[in-house]
Design a protein around this motif. Structure first.
Motif, PDB file in Angstrom:
ATOM      1  N   ARG A   2       0.832  -1.200   0.000  1.00 32.05           N
ATOM      2  CA  ARG A   2       0.000   0.000   0.000  1.00 32.05           C
ATOM      3  C   ARG A   2       0.866   1.249   0.000  1.00 32.05           C
ATOM      4  NH1 ARG A   2      -4.493  -0.489   4.525  1.00 32.05           N
ATOM      5  NH2 ARG A   2      -5.948   0.196   2.956  1.00 32.05           N
ATOM      6  N   SER A   3       0.375   2.247  -0.715  1.00 37.96           N
ATOM      7  CA  SER A   3       1.088   3.518  -0.671  1.00 37.96           C
ATOM      8  C   SER A   3       0.715   4.227   0.629  1.00 37.96           C
ATOM      9  CB  SER A   3       0.731   4.377  -1.888  1.00 37.96           C
ATOM     10  OG  SER A   3      -0.648   4.608  -1.930  1.00 37.96           O
ATOM     11  N   PRO A   4       1.621   5.030   1.148  1.00 42.23           N
ATOM     12  CA  PRO A   4       1.322   5.701   2.413  1.00 42.23           C
ATOM     13  C   PRO A   4       0.167   6.676   2.241  1.00 42.23           C
ATOM     14  CG  PRO A   4       3.405   6.484   1.497  1.00 42.23           C
ATOM     15  CD  PRO A   4       2.919   5.365   0.616  1.00 42.23           C
ATOM     16  N   ALA A   5      -0.595   6.851   3.307  1.00 39.16           N
ATOM     17  CA  ALA A   5      -1.703   7.803   3.282  1.00 39.16           C
ATOM     18  C   ALA A   5      -1.149   9.211   3.124  1.00 39.16           C
ATOM     19  CB  ALA A   5      -2.509   7.699   4.572  1.00 39.16           C
ATOM     20  N   PRO A   6      -1.861  10.067   2.398  1.00 39.75           N
ATOM     21  CA  PRO A   6      -1.372  11.441   2.265  1.00 39.75           C
ATOM     22  C   PRO A   6      -1.395  12.122   3.630  1.00 39.75           C
ATOM     23  CG  PRO A   6      -3.583  11.225   1.350  1.00 39.75           C
ATOM     24  CD  PRO A   6      -3.127   9.852   1.721  1.00 39.75           C
ATOM     25  N   PRO A   7      -0.482  13.070   3.841  1.00 39.84           N
ATOM     26  CA  PRO A   7      -0.461  13.751   5.133  1.00 39.84           C
ATOM     27  C   PRO A   7      -1.782  14.473   5.380  1.00 39.84           C
ATOM     28  CG  PRO A   7       1.255  14.606   3.653  1.00 39.84           C
ATOM     29  CD  PRO A   7       0.500  13.566   2.915  1.00 39.84           C
ATOM     30  N   SER A   8      -2.192  14.505   6.618  1.00 41.77           N
ATOM     31  CA  SER A   8      -3.431  15.205   6.938  1.00 41.77           C
ATOM     32  C   SER A   8      -3.192  16.711   6.897  1.00 41.77           C
ATOM     33  CB  SER A   8      -3.941  14.781   8.313  1.00 41.77           C
ATOM     34  OG  SER A   8      -3.003  15.134   9.300  1.00 41.77           O
ATOM     35  N   VAL A   9      -4.276  17.442   6.788  1.00 48.54           N
ATOM     36  CA  VAL A   9      -4.196  18.900   6.723  1.00 48.54           C
ATOM     37  C   VAL A   9      -4.258  19.453   8.141  1.00 48.54           C
ATOM     38  CG1 VAL A   9      -5.374  20.983   5.931  1.00 48.54           C
ATOM     39  CG2 VAL A   9      -5.184  18.996   4.425  1.00 48.54           C
ATOM     40  N   VAL A  10      -3.330  20.341   8.445  1.00 44.01           N
ATOM     41  CA  VAL A  10      -3.247  20.972   9.760  1.00 44.01           C
ATOM     42  C   VAL A  10      -3.537  22.452   9.596  1.00 44.01           C
ATOM     43  CG1 VAL A  10      -1.736  21.479  11.714  1.00 44.01           C
ATOM     44  CG2 VAL A  10      -1.569  19.271  10.545  1.00 44.01           C
ATOM     45  N   ILE A  11      -4.447  22.975  10.430  1.00 45.62           N
ATOM     46  CA  ILE A  11      -4.794  24.395  10.417  1.00 45.62           C
ATOM     47  C   ILE A  11      -4.105  25.056  11.608  1.00 45.62           C
ATOM     48  CG2 ILE A  11      -6.677  26.084  10.489  1.00 45.62           C
ATOM     49  CD1 ILE A  11      -7.008  24.204   8.104  1.00 45.62           C
ATOM     50  N   THR A  12      -3.376  26.141  11.356  1.00 46.44           N
ATOM     51  CA  THR A  12      -2.714  26.877  12.432  1.00 46.44           C
ATOM     52  C   THR A  12      -2.837  28.372  12.191  1.00 46.44           C
ATOM     53  OG1 THR A  12      -0.581  26.822  11.279  1.00 46.44           O
ATOM     54  CG2 THR A  12      -0.990  25.070  12.887  1.00 46.44           C
ATOM     55  N   ALA A  13      -2.677  29.136  13.256  1.00 48.62           N
ATOM     56  CA  ALA A  13      -2.651  30.595  13.158  1.00 48.62           C
ATOM     57  C   ALA A  13      -1.186  31.010  13.057  1.00 48.62           C
ATOM     58  CB  ALA A  13      -3.313  31.225  14.370  1.00 48.62           C
ATOM     59  N   GLU A  14      -0.764  31.278  11.853  1.00 51.45           N
ATOM     60  CA  GLU A  14       0.620  31.703  11.639  1.00 51.45           C
ATOM     61  C   GLU A  14       0.718  32.416  10.300  1.00 51.45           C
ATOM     62  OE1 GLU A  14       3.472  28.500   9.932  1.00 51.45           O
ATOM     63  OE2 GLU A  14       2.175  27.429  11.350  1.00 51.45           O
ATOM     64  N   HIS A  15       1.799  33.145  10.129  1.00 55.12           N
ATOM     65  CA  HIS A  15       2.055  33.835   8.870  1.00 55.12           C
ATOM     66  C   HIS A  15       3.054  33.010   8.067  1.00 55.12           C
ATOM     67  CE1 HIS A  15       0.225  37.904   9.552  1.00 55.12           C
ATOM     68  NE2 HIS A  15       0.106  37.345  10.732  1.00 55.12           N
ATOM     69  N   PRO A  16       2.666  32.547   6.887  1.00 49.46           N
ATOM     70  CA  PRO A  16       3.603  31.812   6.034  1.00 49.46           C
ATOM     71  C   PRO A  16       4.586  32.782   5.386  1.00 49.46           C
ATOM     72  CG  PRO A  16       1.518  32.089   4.926  1.00 49.46           C
ATOM     73  CD  PRO A  16       1.348  32.674   6.299  1.00 49.46           C
ATOM     74  N   THR A  17       5.571  32.241   4.704  1.00 51.31           N
ATOM     75  CA  THR A  17       6.523  33.096   4.004  1.00 51.31           C
ATOM     76  C   THR A  17       5.838  33.761   2.814  1.00 51.31           C
ATOM     77  OG1 THR A  17       7.293  31.416   2.443  1.00 51.31           O
ATOM     78  CG2 THR A  17       8.411  31.515   4.604  1.00 51.31           C
ATOM     79  N   LEU A  18       6.390  34.861   2.364  1.00 51.23           N
ATOM     80  CA  LEU A  18       5.826  35.561   1.213  1.00 51.23           C
ATOM     81  C   LEU A  18       5.864  34.673  -0.022  1.00 51.23           C
ATOM     82  CD1 LEU A  18       4.578  38.087  -0.006  1.00 51.23           C
ATOM     83  CD2 LEU A  18       6.904  38.966  -0.379  1.00 51.23           C
ATOM     84  N   ALA A  19       6.936  33.923  -0.204  1.00 54.79           N
ATOM     85  CA  ALA A  19       7.024  33.035  -1.371  1.00 54.79           C
ATOM     86  C   ALA A  19       5.896  32.008  -1.352  1.00 54.79           C
ATOM     87  CB  ALA A  19       8.383  32.338  -1.403  1.00 54.79           C
ATOM     88  N   GLU A  20       5.591  31.438  -0.190  1.00 50.05           N
ATOM     89  CA  GLU A  20       4.495  30.467  -0.084  1.00 50.05           C
ATOM     90  C   GLU A  20       3.160  31.122  -0.421  1.00 50.05           C
ATOM     91  OE1 GLU A  20       5.274  27.280   3.355  1.00 50.05           O
ATOM     92  OE2 GLU A  20       5.250  29.357   4.075  1.00 50.05           O
ATOM     93  N   VAL A  21       2.953  32.314   0.121  1.00 50.82           N
ATOM     94  CA  VAL A  21       1.695  33.028  -0.104  1.00 50.82           C
ATOM     95  C   VAL A  21       1.528  33.353  -1.582  1.00 50.82           C
ATOM     96  CG1 VAL A  21       0.467  35.190   0.376  1.00 50.82           C
ATOM     97  CG2 VAL A  21       1.560  33.950   2.233  1.00 50.82           C
ATOM     98  N   LEU A  22       2.575  33.838  -2.201  1.00 50.78           N
ATOM     99  CA  LEU A  22       2.493  34.157  -3.635  1.00 50.78           C
ATOM    100  C   LEU A  22       2.145  32.914  -4.445  1.00 50.78           C
ATOM    101  CD1 LEU A  22       5.484  36.638  -3.964  1.00 50.78           C
ATOM    102  CD2 LEU A  22       3.033  37.177  -4.138  1.00 50.78           C
ATOM    103  N   GLY A  23       2.739  31.783  -4.120  1.00 51.09           N
ATOM    104  CA  GLY A  23       2.416  30.536  -4.815  1.00 51.09           C
ATOM    105  C   GLY A  23       0.964  30.141  -4.627  1.00 51.09           C
ATOM    106  N   LEU A  24       0.459  30.309  -3.417  1.00 55.54           N
ATOM    107  CA  LEU A  24      -0.940  29.973  -3.142  1.00 55.54           C
ATOM    108  C   LEU A  24      -1.881  30.892  -3.916  1.00 55.54           C
ATOM    109  CD1 LEU A  24      -3.071  28.359  -1.534  1.00 55.54           C
ATOM    110  CD2 LEU A  24      -2.782  30.042   0.313  1.00 55.54           C
ATOM    111  N   TYR A  25      -1.642  32.191  -3.866  1.00 54.70           N
ATOM    112  CA  TYR A  25      -2.494  33.141  -4.579  1.00 54.70           C
ATOM    113  C   TYR A  25      -2.422  32.910  -6.089  1.00 54.70           C
ATOM    114  CZ  TYR A  25      -3.746  35.929  -0.480  1.00 54.70           C
ATOM    115  OH  TYR A  25      -4.272  36.360   0.712  1.00 54.70           O
ATOM    116  N   GLU A  26      -1.241  32.600  -6.600  1.00 52.62           N
ATOM    117  CA  GLU A  26      -1.110  32.306  -8.031  1.00 52.62           C
ATOM    118  C   GLU A  26      -1.881  31.046  -8.403  1.00 52.62           C
ATOM    119  OE1 GLU A  26       3.118  32.210  -8.630  1.00 52.62           O
ATOM    120  OE2 GLU A  26       3.266  34.400  -8.544  1.00 52.62           O
ATOM    121  N   SER A  27      -1.915  30.058  -7.508  1.00 53.96           N
ATOM    122  CA  SER A  27      -2.599  28.801  -7.818  1.00 53.96           C
ATOM    123  C   SER A  27      -4.095  28.991  -8.027  1.00 53.96           C
ATOM    124  CB  SER A  27      -2.353  27.758  -6.714  1.00 53.96           C
ATOM    125  OG  SER A  27      -3.163  27.992  -5.577  1.00 53.96           O
ATOM    126  N   VAL A  28      -4.668  30.042  -7.428  1.00 53.93           N
ATOM    127  CA  VAL A  28      -6.097  30.303  -7.603  1.00 53.93           C
ATOM    128  C   VAL A  28      -6.358  31.455  -8.572  1.00 53.93           C
ATOM    129  CG1 VAL A  28      -6.743  29.330  -5.364  1.00 53.93           C
ATOM    130  CG2 VAL A  28      -6.243  31.773  -5.534  1.00 53.93           C
TER     131      VAL A  28
END
Length: 147
Positions: A2-28
């Motif tokens: 069996r392939s490993p289960a995908p990692p679960s999604v974790v919700i936290t209150a934090e500020h990601p890096t600008l590079a991460e945020v730009l990638g997320l905004y670009e993805s949508v």
């Protein structure tokens, strides 16, 4: 094997890096935000609360709230990577973003008229201002940016 289960999604209150945020905004496709990275960074820094969703180390979602902590909490920028849509992440982000503002009377948002927006926000208890039992009006004024 069996392939490993995908990692679960974790919700936290934090500020990601600008590079991460730009990638997320670009993805949508939110290019109005990514064209001015410094402005987006200031918007996140000026937010009362920022919550993110991570699957493993990947940023898959973000929501932010602006609030006075007493009378109004304004939800802004709920976004989830397209490959994670319809998995409950958006709902979890909104709930986590508003968690500290449970006693604040007005929870408000302004969003575009994309199909699905009404049903998504309706499932979270939001009602369009013109549909509210108390007669309400909503107003908005967008400022043009100098070139």
């Amino acid at each position: 094997m069996r392939s490993p289960a995908p990692p679960s999604v974790v919700i936290t209150a934090e500020h990601p890096t600008l590079a991460e945020v730009l990638g997320l905004y670009e993805s949508v496709g939110w290019s109005a935000y990514t064209e001015e990275p410094g402005e987006l960074e200031r918007a996140l820094a000026g937010s009362t609360r920022v919550v993110i969703a991570r699957r493993g180390s990947q940023l898959v979602g973000l929501a932010r709230v602006l609030s006075d902590g007493a009378t109004i909490a304004y939800l802004q920028d709920v976004l989830v990577r397209p490959d994670a849509h319809r998995s409950g992440i958006g709902r979890r982000l909104v709930e986590a973003a508003f968690a500290p503002f449970a006693r604040v009377r007005q929870h408000v948002l302004l969003t575009d008229a994309e199909p699905g927006q009404r049903s998504f926000y309706g499932s979270l208890g939001f009602v369009e201002a013109h549909d509210h039992r108390a007669q309400l009006r909503s107003f908005v004024r967008f400022q043009l940016r100098p070139e």
